[in-house]
Motif scaffolding. Structure first.
Motif, PDB file in Angstrom:
ATOM      1  N   HIS A 290      -6.057 -11.720   1.490  1.00 43.47           N
ATOM      2  CA  HIS A 290      -5.236 -11.400   0.362  1.00 43.47           C
ATOM      3  C   HIS A 290      -4.061 -10.865   1.495  1.00 43.47           C
ATOM      4  O   HIS A 290      -2.520 -10.395   0.648  1.00 43.47           O
ATOM      5  CB  HIS A 290      -5.644 -10.029   0.069  1.00 43.47           C
ATOM      6  CG  HIS A 290      -6.591  -9.674  -1.133  1.00 43.47           C
ATOM      7  ND1 HIS A 290      -6.800 -10.494  -1.908  1.00 43.47           N
ATOM      8  CD2 HIS A 290      -8.437  -9.378  -0.864  1.00 43.47           C
ATOM      9  CE1 HIS A 290      -7.204 -10.497  -2.733  1.00 43.47           C
ATOM     10  NE2 HIS A 290      -8.561 -10.341  -1.396  1.00 43.47           N
ATOM     11  N   GLY A 291      -3.515 -11.655   2.945  1.00 45.22           N
ATOM     12  CA  GLY A 291      -2.684 -11.680   3.179  1.00 45.22           C
ATOM     13  C   GLY A 291      -2.456  -9.883   4.088  1.00 45.22           C
ATOM     14  O   GLY A 291      -3.069  -9.220   3.890  1.00 45.22           O
ATOM     15  N   THR A 292      -0.821  -9.902   4.835  1.00 40.86           N
ATOM     16  CA  THR A 292      -0.145  -9.025   4.834  1.00 40.86           C
ATOM     17  C   THR A 292       0.516  -7.592   3.619  1.00 40.86           C
ATOM     18  O   THR A 292       1.083  -8.428   2.836  1.00 40.86           O
ATOM     19  CB  THR A 292       0.664  -9.721   5.608  1.00 40.86           C
ATOM     20  OG1 THR A 292       0.103  -9.967   6.887  1.00 40.86           O
ATOM     21  CG2 THR A 292       1.212  -7.687   6.663  1.00 40.86           C
ATOM     22  N   VAL A 293       0.070  -6.832   4.277  1.00 42.55           N
ATOM     23  CA  VAL A 293       0.251  -5.136   3.122  1.00 42.55           C
ATOM     24  C   VAL A 293       1.018  -4.412   3.584  1.00 42.55           C
ATOM     25  O   VAL A 293       0.217  -3.970   3.882  1.00 42.55           O
ATOM     26  CB  VAL A 293      -1.381  -5.409   1.937  1.00 42.55           C
ATOM     27  CG1 VAL A 293      -1.006  -4.358   0.844  1.00 42.55           C
ATOM     28  CG2 VAL A 293      -1.676  -6.595   0.988  1.00 42.55           C
ATOM     29  N   PRO A 294       2.246  -4.396   3.695  1.00 42.88           N
ATOM     30  CA  PRO A 294       2.526  -3.690   4.080  1.00 42.88           C
ATOM     31  C   PRO A 294       2.399  -1.955   3.655  1.00 42.88           C
ATOM     32  O   PRO A 294       1.714  -1.878   2.741  1.00 42.88           O
ATOM     33  CB  PRO A 294       4.258  -3.619   4.043  1.00 42.88           C
ATOM     34  CG  PRO A 294       4.792  -4.667   2.623  1.00 42.88           C
ATOM     35  CD  PRO A 294       3.302  -5.697   2.268  1.00 42.88           C
ATOM     36  N   ALA A 295       2.355  -1.337   4.047  1.00 42.45           N
ATOM     37  CA  ALA A 295       2.456   0.522   4.076  1.00 42.45           C
ATOM     38  C   ALA A 295       4.144   0.649   3.343  1.00 42.45           C
ATOM     39  O   ALA A 295       4.944   0.910   4.281  1.00 42.45           O
ATOM     40  CB  ALA A 295       1.991   1.218   4.968  1.00 42.45           C
ATOM     41  N   VAL A 296       3.858   1.995   2.643  1.00 39.13           N
ATOM     42  CA  VAL A 296       5.478   2.427   2.021  1.00 39.13           C
ATOM     43  C   VAL A 296       5.224   3.879   2.323  1.00 39.13           C
ATOM     44  O   VAL A 296       3.543   4.281   1.279  1.00 39.13           O
ATOM     45  CB  VAL A 296       5.613   1.601   1.207  1.00 39.13           C
ATOM     46  CG1 VAL A 296       6.253   0.237   1.758  1.00 39.13           C
ATOM     47  CG2 VAL A 296       5.197   1.756  -0.159  1.00 39.13           C
ATOM     48  N   ARG A 297       6.261   4.575   1.710  1.00 37.93           N
ATOM     49  CA  ARG A 297       5.785   6.064   1.103  1.00 37.93           C
ATOM     50  C   ARG A 297       6.614   6.126  -0.378  1.00 37.93           C
ATOM     51  O   ARG A 297       7.545   5.618  -0.268  1.00 37.93           O
ATOM     52  CB  ARG A 297       6.529   6.666   2.071  1.00 37.93           C
ATOM     53  CG  ARG A 297       5.282   7.262   3.115  1.00 37.93           C
ATOM     54  CD  ARG A 297       6.280   8.303   4.050  1.00 37.93           C
ATOM     55  NE  ARG A 297       5.493   8.238   5.543  1.00 37.93           N
ATOM     56  CZ  ARG A 297       5.916   9.371   6.479  1.00 37.93           C
ATOM     57  NH1 ARG A 297       6.606   9.608   6.390  1.00 37.93           N
ATOM     58  NH2 ARG A 297       5.211   8.719   7.435  1.00 37.93           N
ATOM     59  N   GLY A 298       5.669   6.510  -1.386  1.00 38.12           N
ATOM     60  CA  GLY A 298       6.302   7.035  -2.393  1.00 38.12           C
ATOM     61  C   GLY A 298       6.954   5.453  -3.467  1.00 38.12           C
ATOM     62  O   GLY A 298       6.983   4.755  -2.756  1.00 38.12           O
ATOM     63  N   GLY A 299       7.222   5.874  -4.177  1.00 37.14           N
ATOM     64  CA  GLY A 299       7.884   4.964  -5.378  1.00 37.14           C
ATOM     65  C   GLY A 299       6.985   3.450  -5.409  1.00 37.14           C
ATOM     66  O   GLY A 299       7.350   1.964  -5.042  1.00 37.14           O
TER      67      GLY A 299
ATOM     68  N   ARG B  43       1.219  -1.113   0.383  1.00 38.22           N
ATOM     69  CA  ARG B  43      -0.485   0.434   0.024  1.00 38.22           C
ATOM     70  C   ARG B  43       0.458   1.001  -0.110  1.00 38.22           C
ATOM     71  O   ARG B  43       1.780   1.189   1.260  1.00 38.22           O
ATOM     72  CB  ARG B  43      -0.950   0.323   1.133  1.00 38.22           C
ATOM     73  CG  ARG B  43      -1.485  -0.978   1.493  1.00 38.22           C
ATOM     74  CD  ARG B  43      -2.488  -1.291   2.822  1.00 38.22           C
ATOM     75  NE  ARG B  43      -1.403  -2.072   3.152  1.00 38.22           N
ATOM     76  CZ  ARG B  43      -1.408  -0.863   5.302  1.00 38.22           C
ATOM     77  NH1 ARG B  43      -1.797  -0.312   5.399  1.00 38.22           N
ATOM     78  NH2 ARG B  43      -0.097  -1.120   5.744  1.00 38.22           N
ATOM     79  N   VAL B  44       0.770   2.028  -1.058  1.00 37.67           N
ATOM     80  CA  VAL B  44       1.926   2.928  -1.021  1.00 37.67           C
ATOM     81  C   VAL B  44       0.971   4.771  -0.294  1.00 37.67           C
ATOM     82  O   VAL B  44      -0.176   5.020  -1.251  1.00 37.67           O
ATOM     83  CB  VAL B  44       1.846   3.430  -2.256  1.00 37.67           C
ATOM     84  CG1 VAL B  44       2.790   5.022  -2.627  1.00 37.67           C
ATOM     85  CG2 VAL B  44       2.958   2.402  -3.004  1.00 37.67           C
ATOM     86  N   ALA B  45       1.162   5.019   0.537  1.00 41.58           N
ATOM     87  CA  ALA B  45       0.616   6.104   1.085  1.00 41.58           C
ATOM     88  C   ALA B  45       1.501   6.939   1.971  1.00 41.58           C
ATOM     89  O   ALA B  45       2.132   7.018   2.464  1.00 41.58           O
ATOM     90  CB  ALA B  45      -0.599   5.148   2.110  1.00 41.58           C
ATOM     91  N   ASP B  46       1.463   8.210   1.219  1.00 39.03           N
ATOM     92  CA  ASP B  46       2.624   9.221   1.406  1.00 39.03           C
ATOM     93  C   ASP B  46       2.343  10.070   2.501  1.00 39.03           C
ATOM     94  O   ASP B  46       3.149  10.272   3.530  1.00 39.03           O
ATOM     95  CB  ASP B  46       3.034   9.987   0.044  1.00 39.03           C
ATOM     96  CG  ASP B  46       3.811   9.641  -0.494  1.00 39.03           C
ATOM     97  OD1 ASP B  46       4.314   7.883  -0.604  1.00 39.03           O
ATOM     98  OD2 ASP B  46       3.646  10.008  -2.479  1.00 39.03           O
ATOM     99  N   GLY B  47       0.681  10.558   2.745  1.00 37.06           N
ATOM    100  CA  GLY B  47       0.503  11.444   3.861  1.00 37.06           C
ATOM    101  C   GLY B  47      -0.332  10.536   4.777  1.00 37.06           C
ATOM    102  O   GLY B  47      -0.877   9.715   4.553  1.00 37.06           O
TER     103      GLY B  47
END
Length: 149
Positions: free
Chosen positions: A86-95, A63-67
């Motif tokens: 759907h399993g564990t879906v990590p959160a990241v910023r950008g890219g 999951r891409v979530a910047d702000g």
């Protein structure tokens, strides 16, 4: 895809979701291909534009979530994806990369209104909204479209 919505107005969603319906279908000769059917979601889309490409949810999906608004929307989405199998879906910023789910709150997209969102499918799945509420509504559609694995 645009969604019809609650009494406060229409949910607006636009994008290319044809690939979600085509992920499990075998390739067909050009003469046998037909436009994909509008996805069945609640609320129903009010605007749907099929297009080429496809989205595939995998173990590498993030999951891409910047702000801060995007991260508040991404939290419940993670729980719901896990509950849907759907399993564990990590959160990241950008890219953002292939397979990611991108959440983007853009107040300059005021034409989407409070609960509206744009949903685009391709190498990644993108939910764009003018408000946090709209982005959350978009993630509800994502969950419906992904269904159970």
């Amino acid at each position: 895809m645009h969604g019809g919505g609650p009494t406060r107005g229409r949910w607006r969603t636009a994008g290319v979701l044809a690939a979600l319906a085509l992920v499990l279908t075998a390739p067909l000769p050009a003469a046998a291909r037909q436009e994909p059917a509008t996805p069945v979601t609640v609320p129903a889309p009010t605007d749907w534009t099929p297009g080429p490409g496809h989205y595939r949810h995998t173990r590498a999906t993030r999951r891409v979530a910047d702000g801060p608004e995007e991260r508040r929307v991404a939290g419940p989405l993670a729980d719901d994806l896990r509950a849907a199998g759907h399993g564990t879906v990590p959160a990241v910023r950008g890219g953002a990369r292939t397979g990611d789910i991108v959440i983007d709150v853009r107040p300059d997209r005021a034409s989407l209104n409070t609960e509206g969102y744009e949903l685009r499918s391709g190498a990644r799945l993108s939910v764009t909204a003018a408000t946090e509420t709209g982005a959350f509504c978009g993630t509800r559609t994502v969950l419906q479209l992904l269904g159970r694995p």
